[in-house]
Scaffold this active site. Structure first.
Site, short mmCIF file in Angstrom:
data_model
loop_
_atom_site.label_atom_id
_atom_site.label_comp_id
_atom_site.label_asym_id
_atom_site.label_seq_id
_atom_site.Cartn_x
_atom_site.Cartn_y
_atom_site.Cartn_z
N CYS A 119 0.89 -1.18 -0.21
CA CYS A 119 -0.03 -0.05 0.09
C CYS A 119 0.85 1.25 0.22
O CYS A 119 1.34 1.53 0.90
CB CYS A 119 -1.02 0.08 1.14
SG CYS A 119 -1.87 1.64 1.23
N CYS A 122 -0.69 4.57 2.24
CA CYS A 122 -0.71 4.26 3.80
C CYS A 122 -0.57 3.05 4.12
O CYS A 122 0.80 2.49 3.96
CB CYS A 122 -2.36 4.74 4.01
SG CYS A 122 -3.75 3.98 3.38
N CYS A 124 -2.99 -0.09 3.99
CA CYS A 124 -3.94 -1.16 3.59
C CYS A 124 -3.48 -2.48 3.55
O CYS A 124 -2.37 -2.91 2.91
CB CYS A 124 -4.69 -0.71 2.55
SG CYS A 124 -5.49 0.85 2.49
#
Lengths: 214, 219
Positions: A119, A122, A124
């Site tokens: 990710c 961020c 995820c």
């Protein structure tokens, strides 16, 4: 494209509130303790609910769940087919859906294709099947390089793939969560599902490792 | 927003620190912070897209130097301040201002498992047919919104192929700003490494991103 023209309006306001951090102690343990006291006094959190969430992620949800999915796919070809065509439904059969893992896609590693999940924006990660992500997964070195130099990244994990293997990196930029189905290692023909699940590592289900027969 | 959080393709962040037998939490405060995020009260209408946006608004020097759950602390504090649920003085002192009425609507402990099992469903019905088909060539639009978006910089302007269609999903660009779910078709688009990174990149390897319909145009 109205939806892209909107409001930075509240962005500036939120950014302004981040200025408080210069006035607070640097030790996060102190700040977090003060925040819990404040929220408890205000009735904005119940400390027993914090305990319950911690227990959820420490003992109820973790990579053992994903390992069960993988081992089942290795021994049950019908399940594997369902898993690869509709992972959300197949993982739902095992009651392993949940927040940060309600929309699932399973990626099969083969001798020709190696899948790797990241990710870049961020952190995820498919929580219900893998638990909380490790620090390295959320860190700048992995997030920055996985999409530009996946072979270099894999080498840092001790995995050197032959040139003919295609690496496909999956950047989790939406609410779809990806689980890698690693290759079943040779020498495990006589093992049952439970024994196989014990071999499956978290890293192999992110795509930074392979499963070995031990 | 073109923030420091959008890290794909950057150099210079150093080696990956792979910790063997890593614990779930590295300190008790990390666990408490996670519990507050999942069990604490947030302003009405708050959602995960807004949470991500508040995190990406953390000033770059703090974003890069503070640990993950400290980001969560900073984001929760900014959320409480912006919504008026707490004041700066309260955050600093760790105590409620005198005369504050105590709320009684916090999540009870017995609701956590239900929240974990039923939360986070982002698929939505979209009435319009999908604009793109699996196998179609598409270009990620060169857009640079100053608000929240989930189209990473490294794919903007690049041409890829639609690999998967996920149906309708909530659009983060509006949801993060509390302007509605505005669901759109969501696709996984696969890009060749050469398209993304130029002729010296691998001819074989690929990278995929999940992109909403308004992020894409026919190519």
């Amino acid at each position: 494209m109205n939806q892209h023209k909107h409001a930075h309006d509240d962005s500036a306001d939120i950014a302004h509130h981040h200025s408080i951090h210069a006035e607070l102690p640097s030790d996060p343990a102190l700040r977090v303790k003060a925040l819990e006291s404040l929220l408890t006094e205000k009735g904005l959190v119940d400390p027993a609910t914090i305990d319950a969430w911690v227990e959820t992620y420490e003992s109820k949800i973790g990579p053992r769940n994903g390992a069960k999915v993988v081992a089942k796919a290795w021994v049950d070809s019908d399940f594997k087919r369902r898993l690869l065509t509709d992972a959300t439904k197949a993982i739902g059969e095992l009651d392993m859906l949940g927040a940060q893992g309600q929309h699932m896609v399973v990626l099969e590693n083969t001798p020709d294709i190696h899948n790797l999940v990241v990710c870049t924006l961020c952190s995820c990660y498919p929580l219900p099947v893998l638990g909380l992500p490790p620090v390295w997964y959320k860190s700048a070195p992995y997030r920055s390089r996985a999409v530009i130099d996946p072979r270099g990244v894999l080498k840092e994990f001790g995995l050197e793939l032959p040139e003919h293997v295609k690496i496909r990196v999956w950047d989790s930029t939406a609410e779809v969560r990806y689980l890698v189905l690693p290759e079943r290692p040779a020498g495990t023909e006589g093992m049952n599902e439970e024994q196989l699940a014990a071999l499956v590592t978290r890293d192999s289900m992110i795509g930074v490792g392979k499963v070995s027969a031990r | 927003m073109n923030g420091v959080h959008d890290m794909g393709g950057m150099h210079g962040h150093g080696p990956i620190e792979h910790e063997k037998d890593e614990p779930v939490f590295h300190a008790p405060w990390e666990a408490r912070m996670l519990g507050m995020r999942r069990g604490g009260t947030f302003p009405s209408g708050f959602n995960i897209d807004r949470w991500r946006h508040v995190r990406e608004l953390i000033p770059p020097h703090l974003y890069l130097s503070r640990s993950y759950y400290d980001h969560w602390y900073m984001a929760y504090v900014a959320t409480l301040l912006q919504s008026g649920m707490a004041t700066r003085e309260e955050i600093k002192s760790g105590h409620a201002a005198s005369g504050t009425a105590k709320r009684n609507d916090a999540m009870p402990p017995d609701q956590t498992w239900k929240a974990q099992k039923t939360g986070g469903i982002f698929a939505r019905q979209v009435e319009t047919p999908p604009r793109f088909a699996i196998g179609q060539c598409v270009r990620a639009r060169n857009i640079n919104p100053s608000g929240h978006t989930r189209v990473p910089r490294y794919v903007r302007g690049k041409v890829g192929v639609v690999q998967l269609h996920h149906g309708g999903h909530i659009l983060p660009d509006t949801n993060a700003h509390l302007q509605g779910e505005a669901p759109q078709h969501l696709y996984t688009v696969v890009f060749s490494m050469r398209e993304l990174w130029g002729p010296e990149a691998s001819a074989r390897d690929e990278a995929c991103a999940d992109l909403w319909e308004s992020y894409l145009e026919p190519a």
